[in-house]
Design a protein around this motif. Structure first.
Motif, short mmCIF file in Angstrom:
data_model
loop_
_atom_site.label_atom_id
_atom_site.label_comp_id
_atom_site.label_asym_id
_atom_site.label_seq_id
_atom_site.Cartn_x
_atom_site.Cartn_y
_atom_site.Cartn_z
N TRP A 34 -15.97 13.35 15.18
CA TRP A 34 -14.76 14.17 15.04
C TRP A 34 -13.88 13.65 13.90
CZ3 TRP A 34 -12.47 18.24 18.17
CH2 TRP A 34 -11.14 18.51 17.84
N ASP A 35 -13.55 12.36 13.96
CA ASP A 35 -12.63 11.78 12.98
C ASP A 35 -13.19 11.85 11.56
OD1 ASP A 35 -10.73 11.24 14.87
OD2 ASP A 35 -11.20 9.11 15.05
N SER A 36 -14.47 11.58 11.43
CA SER A 36 -15.11 11.66 10.12
C SER A 36 -15.05 13.07 9.57
CB SER A 36 -16.56 11.19 10.23
OG SER A 36 -17.22 11.31 8.99
N PHE A 37 -15.27 14.06 10.43
CA PHE A 37 -15.21 15.46 10.01
C PHE A 37 -13.80 15.83 9.55
CE2 PHE A 37 -14.32 19.92 10.81
CZ PHE A 37 -15.36 20.55 10.13
N VAL A 38 -12.78 15.44 10.33
CA VAL A 38 -11.39 15.76 9.99
C VAL A 38 -11.02 15.20 8.62
CG1 VAL A 38 -8.98 15.28 10.58
CG2 VAL A 38 -10.57 16.06 12.35
N LEU A 43 -12.63 21.63 20.90
CA LEU A 43 -13.97 22.18 20.71
C LEU A 43 -14.56 21.75 19.38
CD1 LEU A 43 -13.38 25.88 21.87
CD2 LEU A 43 -14.18 23.94 23.23
N MET A 44 -15.87 21.64 19.36
CA MET A 44 -16.62 21.36 18.13
C MET A 44 -17.58 22.52 17.91
SD MET A 44 -17.22 17.28 18.79
CE MET A 44 -17.50 16.82 17.07
N ILE A 45 -17.57 23.07 16.71
CA ILE A 45 -18.32 24.29 16.42
C ILE A 45 -19.41 23.98 15.39
CG2 ILE A 45 -18.16 26.67 15.58
CD1 ILE A 45 -15.24 26.66 16.48
N ALA A 52 -16.64 23.23 12.04
CA ALA A 52 -15.23 23.37 12.40
C ALA A 52 -14.96 22.63 13.70
CB ALA A 52 -14.84 24.85 12.55
N VAL A 53 -13.73 22.20 13.86
CA VAL A 53 -13.28 21.68 15.15
C VAL A 53 -11.96 22.36 15.50
CG1 VAL A 53 -14.42 19.45 14.85
CG2 VAL A 53 -12.02 19.70 14.17
#
Length: 313
Positions: A15-19, A46-48, A56-57
């Motif tokens: 999550w954090d890496s994606f953000v 949610l994680m998409i 997307a999150v």
């Protein structure tokens, strides 16, 4: 194929890496920020994925049968990959609706992300919301300054700033979170309100995000005359709180503090200075005095919209 899954703590690193690599890499979307008040909100983030690739999150929380993006954050909505395109976002919103309905939600409340926080075009979600029939149910009026094209200070504001300088008032950094919250509590109590954060929470958040959160104050005789909590996001400096004592108001301490922060933000290369909203009662009422104060520094309006998607129609 686009699919949604609930966030779990095991996916914190993903999550954090994606953000951090997204179109809107705001520190408030990192899990360590979102979870400092986990006791107040039931997380429903949610994680998409599209073909197993995270695109997307959605920072989200559950309020009975309503999915909110997110109840503890000012801004929300889908945090999108830099590579994602409009068609995928359309599919993501449709998948989000189906997933929410399948998991017992009757409604989605979606807080749109203001454009100043995006480092690329990131409003595909607004078009997708239009396509699925989402309705705007709340509109807050916020105030921002374009630091490279700023409007002039009002004469009254200049006079108060000059008065503060004549009294040799100085703006400094502070770690006095207890004194800040006490001042803020006194100010808000007059309006029947209270600070959202505790001093312990602010101290924790500032320790977790030292490059993003700072407390700026004007002090005289060991008393805080004025203070502001600054959040720094990419090209934006945002005043999370503003407060001044009666004595500070008399000598122009808050005016001097705000102007100093604006000038520092410009010199440090930020593009926008954000004061936050001046609306109350779900956007239906304008606090005219508060708005006038912001406009006297050269700020003008930016809209923050809340959408509602009813899932059982």
């Amino acid at each position: 194929m686009v699919e949604c899954e609930f966030y779990t703590p095991a996916r914190k690193e993903e999550w954090d890496s994606f953000v951090l690599d997204s179109k809107t890499p705001l520190f408030i979307f990192k899990r360590s920020f979102m979870e400092y008040h986990a006791d107040r909100f039931v997380d429903a983030s949610l994680m998409i994925y599209e073909d197993k690739v995270l695109v997307a999150v959605l920072p989200g929380s559950r309020n009975e049968k309503v999915l909110v993006s997110h109840g503890g954050l000012t801004y929300g909505g889908l945090v999108l990959s830099q590579k994602v395109k409009a068609e995928t976002v359309l599919e993501s919103v449709q998948a989000l609706m189906l997933f929410a309905k399948d998991n017992g939600f009757d409604k989605i409340v979606y807080k749109a992300m203001p454009y100043i926080f995006s480092r690329h075009g990131a409003q595909e979600d607004l078009y997708a919301l239009f396509r699925v029939g989402a309705e705007i149910v709340r509109r807050d009026l916020s105030s921002i300054i374009y630091l490279d094209n700023r409007l002039k200070l009002s004469k009254g504001r200049k006079w108060l700033i000059a008065r503060a300088k004549k009294n040799n008032l100085v703006v400094t950094d502070s770690q006095d979170w207890t004194g800040f919250i006490e001042l803020l509590h006194d100010v808000l109590a007059k309006h029947g309100a209270a600070p959202v954060h505790t001093s312990q929470e602010l101290e924790l958040l500032a320790s977790l995000f030292p490059n993003n959160i700072s407390l700026r104050v004007v002090v005289a005789e060991e008393k805080i005359l004025a203070a502001t909590l600054l959040f720094k996001f990419g090209e934006v400096v945002h005043t999370q709180y503003l407060a001044t004592s009666a004595e500070g108001k008399e000598v122009g301490a808050l005016d001097h503090l705000i102007e100093t922060c604006i000038q520092e933000s410009a010199s440090e290369g930020f593009k926008y200075f954000s004061f936050g909203v001046s609306t109350e009662d779900g956007g239906k009422y304008i606090n005219s005095g508060l708005l006038a104060q912001k406009e006297s520094f050269g700020a003008r309006a930016m809209i923050i919209d809340f959408y509602e998607i009813v899932l059982n129609d």
